[in-house]
Design an enzyme around this catalytic site. Sequence first.
Site, PDB file in Angstrom:
ATOM      1  N   ARG A 165       0.689  -1.163  -0.057  1.00 59.96           N
ATOM      2  CA  ARG A 165      -0.023   0.092   0.130  1.00 59.96           C
ATOM      3  C   ARG A 165       1.008   1.086  -0.088  1.00 59.96           C
ATOM      4  O   ARG A 165       0.663   2.327   0.670  1.00 59.96           O
ATOM      5  CB  ARG A 165      -1.009   0.019   1.139  1.00 59.96           C
ATOM      6  CG  ARG A 165      -2.163  -1.111   1.311  1.00 59.96           C
ATOM      7  CD  ARG A 165      -3.059  -0.757   0.111  1.00 59.96           C
ATOM      8  NE  ARG A 165      -4.201  -1.622   0.245  1.00 59.96           N
ATOM      9  CZ  ARG A 165      -4.219  -3.059   0.036  1.00 59.96           C
ATOM     10  NH1 ARG A 165      -3.290  -3.628  -0.517  1.00 59.96           N
ATOM     11  NH2 ARG A 165      -5.402  -3.745   0.205  1.00 59.96           N
ATOM     12  N   SER A 239     -10.525  -0.504   3.405  1.00 58.11           N
ATOM     13  CA  SER A 239      -9.924  -0.378   4.651  1.00 58.11           C
ATOM     14  C   SER A 239      -9.393   1.175   5.094  1.00 58.11           C
ATOM     15  O   SER A 239      -8.717   1.746   4.469  1.00 58.11           O
ATOM     16  CB  SER A 239      -8.637  -1.239   4.380  1.00 58.11           C
ATOM     17  OG  SER A 239      -8.819  -2.461   3.854  1.00 58.11           O
ATOM     18  N   GLU A 335      -4.648   3.975   6.168  1.00 57.79           N
ATOM     19  CA  GLU A 335      -4.691   3.667   4.627  1.00 57.79           C
ATOM     20  C   GLU A 335      -5.223   4.686   4.036  1.00 57.79           C
ATOM     21  O   GLU A 335      -4.786   5.149   2.963  1.00 57.79           O
ATOM     22  CB  GLU A 335      -5.155   2.331   4.254  1.00 57.79           C
ATOM     23  CG  GLU A 335      -4.937   2.073   3.085  1.00 57.79           C
ATOM     24  CD  GLU A 335      -5.884   0.998   2.206  1.00 57.79           C
ATOM     25  OE1 GLU A 335      -6.660   1.405   1.500  1.00 57.79           O
ATOM     26  OE2 GLU A 335      -5.844  -0.210   2.490  1.00 57.79           O
TER      27      GLU A 335
HETATM   28  N1  EPU Z   1     -10.312 -10.191  10.477  1.00 56.76           N
HETATM   29  C1  EPU Z   1     -11.055 -10.541  11.585  1.00 56.76           C
HETATM   30  N2  EPU Z   1     -12.164  -9.613  11.744  1.00 56.76           N
HETATM   31  C2  EPU Z   1     -12.481  -8.757  10.899  1.00 56.76           C
HETATM   32  C3  EPU Z   1     -12.079  -8.436   9.869  1.00 56.76           C
HETATM   33  C4  EPU Z   1     -10.839  -9.422   9.549  1.00 56.76           C
HETATM   34  O1  EPU Z   1     -10.656 -11.464  12.345  1.00 56.76           O
HETATM   35  O2  EPU Z   1     -13.376  -8.015  11.130  1.00 56.76           O
HETATM   36  C5  EPU Z   1      -9.243 -11.160  10.149  1.00 56.76           C
HETATM   37  C6  EPU Z   1      -9.639 -12.802   9.649  1.00 56.76           C
HETATM   38  O3  EPU Z   1      -8.641 -13.490  10.291  1.00 56.76           O
HETATM   39  C7  EPU Z   1      -9.480 -12.692   8.340  1.00 56.76           C
HETATM   40  C8  EPU Z   1      -8.265 -11.953   8.126  1.00 56.76           C
HETATM   41  O4  EPU Z   1      -8.392 -10.942   9.009  1.00 56.76           O
HETATM   42  O5  EPU Z   1      -9.088 -13.949   7.803  1.00 56.76           O
HETATM   43  C9  EPU Z   1      -8.054 -11.304   6.734  1.00 56.76           C
HETATM   44  O6  EPU Z   1      -9.487 -10.370   6.538  1.00 56.76           O
HETATM   45  P1  EPU Z   1      -9.682 -10.074   4.947  1.00 56.76           P
HETATM   46  O7  EPU Z   1      -9.617 -11.358   4.130  1.00 56.76           O
HETATM   47  O8  EPU Z   1     -11.030  -9.374   5.029  1.00 56.76           O
HETATM   48  O9  EPU Z   1      -8.915  -8.994   4.562  1.00 56.76           O
HETATM   49  P2  EPU Z   1      -8.008  -7.843   5.159  1.00 56.76           P
HETATM   50  O10 EPU Z   1      -6.672  -8.128   5.469  1.00 56.76           O
HETATM   51  O11 EPU Z   1      -8.821  -7.211   6.324  1.00 56.76           O
HETATM   52  C10 EPU Z   1      -6.967  -6.934   3.060  1.00 56.76           C
HETATM   53  C11 EPU Z   1      -7.039  -5.490   2.412  1.00 56.76           C
HETATM   54  C12 EPU Z   1      -8.335  -5.502   1.459  1.00 56.76           C
HETATM   55  C13 EPU Z   1      -8.327  -6.562   0.530  1.00 56.76           C
HETATM   56  C14 EPU Z   1      -8.536  -7.692   1.337  1.00 56.76           C
HETATM   57  C15 EPU Z   1      -8.519  -9.183   0.547  1.00 56.76           C
HETATM   58  C16 EPU Z   1      -5.529  -4.028   3.517  1.00 56.76           C
HETATM   59  C17 EPU Z   1      -5.620  -2.981   4.444  1.00 56.76           C
HETATM   60  N3  EPU Z   1      -7.074  -4.469   3.190  1.00 56.76           N
HETATM   61  O12 EPU Z   1      -7.732  -6.608   4.123  1.00 56.76           O
HETATM   62  O13 EPU Z   1      -8.307  -4.304   0.826  1.00 56.76           O
HETATM   63  O14 EPU Z   1      -9.517  -6.335  -0.043  1.00 56.76           O
HETATM   64  O15 EPU Z   1      -7.242  -7.900   2.219  1.00 56.76           O
HETATM   65  O16 EPU Z   1      -7.389  -9.347  -0.005  1.00 56.76           O
HETATM   66  O17 EPU Z   1      -4.407  -4.795   3.026  1.00 56.76           O
HETATM   67  C18 EPU Z   1      -8.607  -1.943   0.722  1.00 56.76           C
HETATM   68  O18 EPU Z   1      -7.355  -1.706   0.679  1.00 56.76           O
HETATM   69  O19 EPU Z   1      -9.302  -0.967   1.093  1.00 56.76           O
HETATM   70  C19 EPU Z   1      -9.123  -2.975   0.858  1.00 56.76           C
HETATM   71  C20 EPU Z   1     -10.560  -3.434   0.943  1.00 56.76           C
END
Ligand code: EPU
Length: 339
Positions: A165, A239, A335
């Site tokens: 990012r 995010s 972010e």
């Molecule tokens: N999780 C929780 N609780 C929550 C949310 C997430 O426990 O409320 C944990 C879970 O273990 C889950 C893990 O976090 O397995 C990962 O969650 P998720 O797959 O939803 O992805 P993220 O890491 O929260 C990132 C990106 C997103 C992107 C997703 C999918 C960042 C800051 N965000 O989110 O990007 O869509 O992965 O690859 O890296 C964005 O940048 O605006 C965005 C939406």
Amino acid sequence: MIKIKENIDLTPFNTFRLKQAAEFFVIVKNVQDLRAAIIWAKENKQPIFILGGGSNILISQKIKGLVIKNEIKGMEIIDKNDDYALVEGKGGESWTKFVNFTVNQGLYGLENLFLIYGTVGAAPIQNIGAYGVELKDVFYHLKAINLKTGHEKIFSAADCLFAYRDSIFKNKLKGKYFIYSVVVKLSRKPNFKLTYAPLKTELAKRKITEPCLRDIVNVITDIRNSKLPNPGVLPNAGSYFKNIEISERKFKSLLKKYPEMPYFQSDNKKIKIPSGWLIEQAGFKGKRFGKVSMYEKQALILVNHGGAQAKDILALAEKVKKAVNKKFGVDLVEEVRVI
Ligand code: EPU
């Protein structure tokens, strides 16, 4: 001919739907418009702020100077051989339309990035990523226009200093260039990235063993729709925080205390912890504070339930940061770009 307007409400131009104005505002639809806008700003001694899709910003006050809304659109295959195609998207084009175009052309590489809000020109600024793919994985080069001199410059992937990012356009060159177009190098042969667990699980559930591009797009669409709020319905900027990257030492001490903590290995030898998990553990998932909350299905997303002001959003973000720091001793980093 460009038309510079004064005191324009930016509510329709930011996905948080914050009511803030631009001192001066112009929409540019081609490079001549852009050059005229740059000259106007110089003659009138006004700073320039470039606006794309407005999907990753929090406008906390009136934007001084000239806001240039990039609506320079278009996309085409500019070169191809048996293995690869180079596809160029103009900066003001919708990112999702661009991905859809490449998928329709049978090109592999962007399908995991389907349905990310924003424009092509904004994508490299924060090296957008989702479901195991980042823009940098397929990036070829970009063309940008220096806002001071009006000169065009080509930036290779190395020039952009891409990281999680992050890029040079968020740091040393912040606000200095207008990203005119982005060229990606896509494969003409299947090379899917299916390592991301929810993607793998969902394909297995649908009994798809040899997916086609459309299968991936459909699965990504469903996964996103099940977790992420549509900004057209519930204003948000994706995010709000980045996932945190911590040292091996800090990681070990946290894991001892929280053995169920999810984590990923990061490119730079650090460990990435999903900030959504930290925020959920700190008790903020779905908890509402007046007009704002951390989204009930994905705690990393701060949503405006209607009529919130920037100060409401900033106050909740601050509360979340404090609580996460108190519980885990780590600092969340925005972010979203706060203006
Ligand atoms: N999780 C929780 N609780 C929550 C949310 C997430 O426990 O409320 C944990 C879970 O273990 C889950 C893990 O976090 O397995 C990962 O969650 P998720 O797959 O939803 O992805 P993220 O890491 O929260 C990132 C990106 C997103 C992107 C997703 C999918 C960042 C800051 N965000 O989110 O990007 O869509 O992965 O690859 O890296 C964005 O940048 O605006 C965005 C939406």
